[in-house]
Scaffold this motif. Sequence first.
Motif, PDB file in Angstrom:
ATOM      1  N   ALA A 229       1.102  -1.184   0.031  1.00 34.03           N
ATOM      2  CA  ALA A 229      -0.094  -0.024  -0.047  1.00 34.03           C
ATOM      3  C   ALA A 229       0.831   1.131  -0.107  1.00 34.03           C
ATOM      4  O   ALA A 229       1.882   1.253   0.669  1.00 34.03           O
ATOM      5  CB  ALA A 229      -0.843   0.090   1.239  1.00 34.03           C
ATOM      6  N   GLN A 230       0.416   2.170  -0.865  1.00 38.81           N
ATOM      7  CA  GLN A 230       1.319   3.433  -0.733  1.00 38.81           C
ATOM      8  C   GLN A 230       0.347   4.779  -0.717  1.00 38.81           C
ATOM      9  O   GLN A 230      -0.613   4.598  -1.631  1.00 38.81           O
ATOM     10  CB  GLN A 230       2.336   3.476  -2.076  1.00 38.81           C
ATOM     11  CG  GLN A 230       2.907   4.775  -2.288  1.00 38.81           C
ATOM     12  CD  GLN A 230       4.052   4.517  -3.464  1.00 38.81           C
ATOM     13  OE1 GLN A 230       4.986   3.986  -3.427  1.00 38.81           O
ATOM     14  NE2 GLN A 230       3.710   5.118  -4.647  1.00 38.81           N
ATOM     15  N   ALA A 231       0.891   5.573   0.020  1.00 39.38           N
ATOM     16  CA  ALA A 231       0.217   6.849  -0.111  1.00 39.38           C
ATOM     17  C   ALA A 231       1.027   8.143  -0.680  1.00 39.38           C
ATOM     18  O   ALA A 231       2.185   7.876  -0.327  1.00 39.38           O
ATOM     19  CB  ALA A 231      -0.222   7.411   1.673  1.00 39.38           C
ATOM     20  N   THR A 232       0.529   8.848  -1.262  1.00 42.29           N
ATOM     21  CA  THR A 232       1.281  10.086  -2.097  1.00 42.29           C
ATOM     22  C   THR A 232       0.398  11.349  -2.027  1.00 42.29           C
ATOM     23  O   THR A 232      -0.562  11.454  -1.387  1.00 42.29           O
ATOM     24  CB  THR A 232       1.547   9.688  -3.472  1.00 42.29           C
ATOM     25  OG1 THR A 232      -0.065   9.355  -4.035  1.00 42.29           O
ATOM     26  CG2 THR A 232       2.053   8.395  -3.806  1.00 42.29           C
ATOM     27  N   PHE A 233       1.366  12.263  -2.063  1.00 40.07           N
ATOM     28  CA  PHE A 233       0.820  13.552  -2.025  1.00 40.07           C
ATOM     29  C   PHE A 233       1.739  14.565  -2.886  1.00 40.07           C
ATOM     30  O   PHE A 233       2.885  14.301  -3.167  1.00 40.07           O
ATOM     31  CB  PHE A 233       0.781  14.221  -0.587  1.00 40.07           C
ATOM     32  CG  PHE A 233       2.078  15.129  -0.317  1.00 40.07           C
ATOM     33  CD1 PHE A 233       2.465  16.293  -0.404  1.00 40.07           C
ATOM     34  CD2 PHE A 233       2.930  14.137   0.597  1.00 40.07           C
ATOM     35  CE1 PHE A 233       3.735  16.835  -0.085  1.00 40.07           C
ATOM     36  CE2 PHE A 233       4.071  14.731   0.959  1.00 40.07           C
ATOM     37  CZ  PHE A 233       4.581  15.996   0.896  1.00 40.07           C
ATOM     38  N   ALA A 234       1.265  15.695  -3.575  1.00 43.55           N
ATOM     39  CA  ALA A 234       2.041  16.406  -4.386  1.00 43.55           C
ATOM     40  C   ALA A 234       1.362  17.883  -4.340  1.00 43.55           C
ATOM     41  O   ALA A 234       0.183  17.865  -4.300  1.00 43.55           O
ATOM     42  CB  ALA A 234       1.987  15.992  -5.839  1.00 43.55           C
ATOM     43  N   VAL A 235       2.453  18.959  -4.241  1.00 42.49           N
ATOM     44  CA  VAL A 235       1.890  20.268  -4.371  1.00 42.49           C
ATOM     45  C   VAL A 235       2.707  21.122  -5.174  1.00 42.49           C
ATOM     46  O   VAL A 235       3.886  21.055  -5.346  1.00 42.49           O
ATOM     47  CB  VAL A 235       2.007  20.687  -2.885  1.00 42.49           C
ATOM     48  CG1 VAL A 235       1.620  22.306  -3.066  1.00 42.49           C
ATOM     49  CG2 VAL A 235       1.057  20.216  -2.090  1.00 42.49           C
ATOM     50  N   ASP A 236       1.873  21.893  -6.417  1.00 38.02           N
ATOM     51  CA  ASP A 236       2.428  22.658  -7.326  1.00 38.02           C
ATOM     52  C   ASP A 236       1.818  23.842  -7.656  1.00 38.02           C
ATOM     53  O   ASP A 236       0.758  23.955  -7.558  1.00 38.02           O
ATOM     54  CB  ASP A 236       2.966  21.832  -8.433  1.00 38.02           C
ATOM     55  CG  ASP A 236       1.633  21.315  -9.020  1.00 38.02           C
ATOM     56  OD1 ASP A 236       1.480  22.337 -10.211  1.00 38.02           O
ATOM     57  OD2 ASP A 236       1.023  20.383  -9.157  1.00 38.02           O
ATOM     58  N   GLY A 237       2.765  24.799  -7.904  1.00 38.15           N
ATOM     59  CA  GLY A 237       1.982  26.071  -8.227  1.00 38.15           C
ATOM     60  C   GLY A 237       3.212  27.353  -8.567  1.00 38.15           C
ATOM     61  O   GLY A 237       4.561  26.980  -8.311  1.00 38.15           O
ATOM     62  N   LYS A 238       2.705  28.799  -8.479  1.00 40.18           N
ATOM     63  CA  LYS A 238       3.664  29.641  -8.569  1.00 40.18           C
ATOM     64  C   LYS A 238       3.339  30.497  -7.327  1.00 40.18           C
ATOM     65  O   LYS A 238       2.227  30.807  -6.927  1.00 40.18           O
ATOM     66  CB  LYS A 238       3.505  30.451  -9.953  1.00 40.18           C
ATOM     67  CG  LYS A 238       3.833  29.650 -11.167  1.00 40.18           C
ATOM     68  CD  LYS A 238       3.619  30.507 -12.436  1.00 40.18           C
ATOM     69  CE  LYS A 238       4.910  31.403 -12.519  1.00 40.18           C
ATOM     70  NZ  LYS A 238       5.003  31.979 -13.690  1.00 40.18           N
ATOM     71  N   LEU A 239       4.366  31.022  -6.889  1.00 40.00           N
ATOM     72  CA  LEU A 239       4.524  32.148  -5.788  1.00 40.00           C
ATOM     73  C   LEU A 239       5.142  33.374  -6.370  1.00 40.00           C
ATOM     74  O   LEU A 239       6.423  33.481  -6.447  1.00 40.00           O
ATOM     75  CB  LEU A 239       5.089  31.687  -4.524  1.00 40.00           C
ATOM     76  CG  LEU A 239       5.012  32.521  -3.423  1.00 40.00           C
ATOM     77  CD1 LEU A 239       3.615  32.715  -2.978  1.00 40.00           C
ATOM     78  CD2 LEU A 239       5.793  31.956  -2.313  1.00 40.00           C
ATOM     79  N   GLY A 240       4.462  34.416  -7.047  1.00 41.59           N
ATOM     80  CA  GLY A 240       4.942  35.388  -7.772  1.00 41.59           C
ATOM     81  C   GLY A 240       5.701  34.804  -8.911  1.00 41.59           C
ATOM     82  O   GLY A 240       4.966  34.102  -9.985  1.00 41.59           O
ATOM     83  N   GLU A 241       6.833  35.103  -9.384  1.00 45.01           N
ATOM     84  CA  GLU A 241       7.543  34.519 -10.654  1.00 45.01           C
ATOM     85  C   GLU A 241       8.264  33.100 -10.205  1.00 45.01           C
ATOM     86  O   GLU A 241       9.201  32.449 -11.173  1.00 45.01           O
ATOM     87  CB  GLU A 241       8.606  35.390 -11.072  1.00 45.01           C
ATOM     88  CG  GLU A 241       7.962  36.845 -11.407  1.00 45.01           C
ATOM     89  CD  GLU A 241       6.820  36.630 -12.616  1.00 45.01           C
ATOM     90  OE1 GLU A 241       7.139  35.744 -13.691  1.00 45.01           O
ATOM     91  OE2 GLU A 241       5.906  37.212 -12.668  1.00 45.01           O
ATOM     92  N   THR A 242       8.197  32.799  -9.024  1.00 48.68           N
ATOM     93  CA  THR A 242       8.907  31.467  -8.602  1.00 48.68           C
ATOM     94  C   THR A 242       7.755  30.219  -8.682  1.00 48.68           C
ATOM     95  O   THR A 242       6.699  30.287  -8.250  1.00 48.68           O
ATOM     96  CB  THR A 242       9.421  31.476  -7.079  1.00 48.68           C
ATOM     97  OG1 THR A 242      10.242  32.551  -7.137  1.00 48.68           O
ATOM     98  CG2 THR A 242      10.269  30.250  -6.873  1.00 48.68           C
TER      99      THR A 242
END
Length: 701
Positions: A229-242
């Motif tokens: 069994a495996q649990a995953t998470f991912a977060v992505d986006g932009k903070l200003g120009e970063t």
Amino acid sequence: MALVSYRALAFALAPFVVCSSLGLSSALAQKAETTAPASSVTNALPELVDGKRTFLPAYFNDITPQTAADMVVRIPGFNIDDGESVRGFGAAAGNVLIDGSRPTSKNESLFSILARIPAGNVESIELLEGAAAGALAPGKSLVVNVVRKANNKASGKWEVQATGVGSGRIKPKLDTSYTSKIAGFNVTTGLHAEIENVEDFIGFEGILSPAGVFTERGPNDDRRRSKYAQATFAVDGKLGETKLNANGSYMEGKYRRTWVHVAFRTNATLPFRVDEGLETNTTQRWEIGGDVERDVAGWTGKLALLAKATEDENSDLAGFNAVGQAKNFGRFIASSTNEERVGRLTFKRKFGAHQIETGGEVAFNRLDFNGQYAEGNGTIFVVRPSDISSTEVSENRKEAFISDSWTISPKLTLESTLTGEWSTIEQTGASGKKRSFFYPKPRVKAAWKPQDGWTYRIEIERVVGQLDFGAFADSASVGDSNQNSGNPELRPEQIWSGLIVVERRWGKRGVINASLVQEKFEEQLTLVPTRNGGVALGNVPEAERWGYNVTWTIPLSALLTGLELEGNYRWRDSELVDPITNQARPFSGWNGKNFNTNISYEIPKKKLRMGAWYWRGNNNREYRPNQTFQWGTNDSWGAWIETKAYKNLSLEFGVEDPLGTTFNRLRTDFTPDRRSGVVRQTQYRERSKDGTWYLLVKGTF
């Protein structure tokens, strides 16, 4: 080392002739499809512009995709490549990007990551070739970039699969994920759980005389079970120009194997020996990674960080016991912890026709291993001090590189890379040692497109392998009565690799790709005898490997609209000087031939697809100082049918080897070793496995 014979070279060049002739004949047969489509025709093959083909969602309407994975596997002539399973980021890079960036995860496959992106959130999919591919992923000839919509909608996907085996057991699988927007960031969570393996191998084995007559034989039963069994998470986006990305995963798994073999002598009605064994493994694995990307003084800078660890507990128990006598078992128990920490900093910038990327990587890796061999009656075991193995292996590795992806003209591109690798490997314990290495790793790749639909590529590269930390520690296969010693003197193998590729594309999906490869090894790794009479992985000075690979996707709409043939054939040969016999032989464990093909038929108006596949291969041979193992050629086939006639729902039913399949192995033991040519005994083993069926249901929400 002998060079490749002219006959072998001529045979290897044959696919290039076939590629040209088949490409031409297929193009003629598909005349209605060969006219270069206007870019506005979204269901046709997109035009190549500056090394990039942009596939819009309408291209995939025929299959009604649910996820980005469904779309990517549909791109003709492209196969997802997760990269090599090595330490660090450099050589582990895959050929799929998401919004122009490679995922920082190494524990998850690219397909799994793509399967968590809903198809409705995909703006387009770009297929990049030549310098365009090298600009985003140096070293890759074909790269897919999945471009997501700026305003993704919150959505999720789920799938449930039941797989049945001949014994009546059912293997369940559950996979679900959900993507939402939180403070402008995409947040994805996922859960995967399955009973991965329920296999029963039933058959017989026996000992053969030099004349090929069984002197003993009997039935065997080999049962294997695994789950995880495996649990995953991912977060992505932009903070200003970063741009910011972060991901993590945690997995637990278990494996158990029990086997029994009952041996009868010729014409006997009662057995004289019972062999039995038990293997178990438990695994815990976690990973956390992320990257930060932004413009710095006109350069695009990116910092990627990753930390991961795996803990394993293994036990291998086996006994070969005569009936009526006291039982004696051998047992090997091992525990290990693998850790990895990686940081990679890169900068890239475009200068006219050149895309320059430079940077470096630092990595720390560690293996902490403890193992012991013991003998006993199955309940009480005795461990001798000499049978205890404990070691710690650590590696500090640094890498610096610079690459240039140069678009010389619309028809010709050149990618060149120079990498320097410094590493220090230190081992503690009885065989403690510290060694340092430096290797330059140049790479040159050129692509020429003399006319639309034709591509010629040539690649020359020096590859430096990574030493498996497990080879520094003792190991055992008690069931085969084999033990391997650790070897602190190992050196990484180095390979000069040359590749020539011819590719022909036509129509919406037609592709034929043929490649010829030649590899020259230095310090090739194989099993060698040790001074104390044992066996360990060691280096031989030189070795060679060569061969070809042909893949094809051929629409057969001239016969029946919606009919398509896909497949692959690989032929390779190899040669090294055996460290025991001093005679030339192939590589150990190398399968030279593989063939697979798949024919599919789709009826878009009814949202129905079906197909059948066939695979043949696995003719492996392994060499130990006093043994050889030969596995026979295997065949496998299956069929499937899928419908998406129900809104947001996909149902697929398939079978694999419904009549079952059979495997065989021939083991030859020599005395005192293979150099003598004197056979001590030959063991033949044959096992059968039941066929399987599966029902897969997928949906979105």
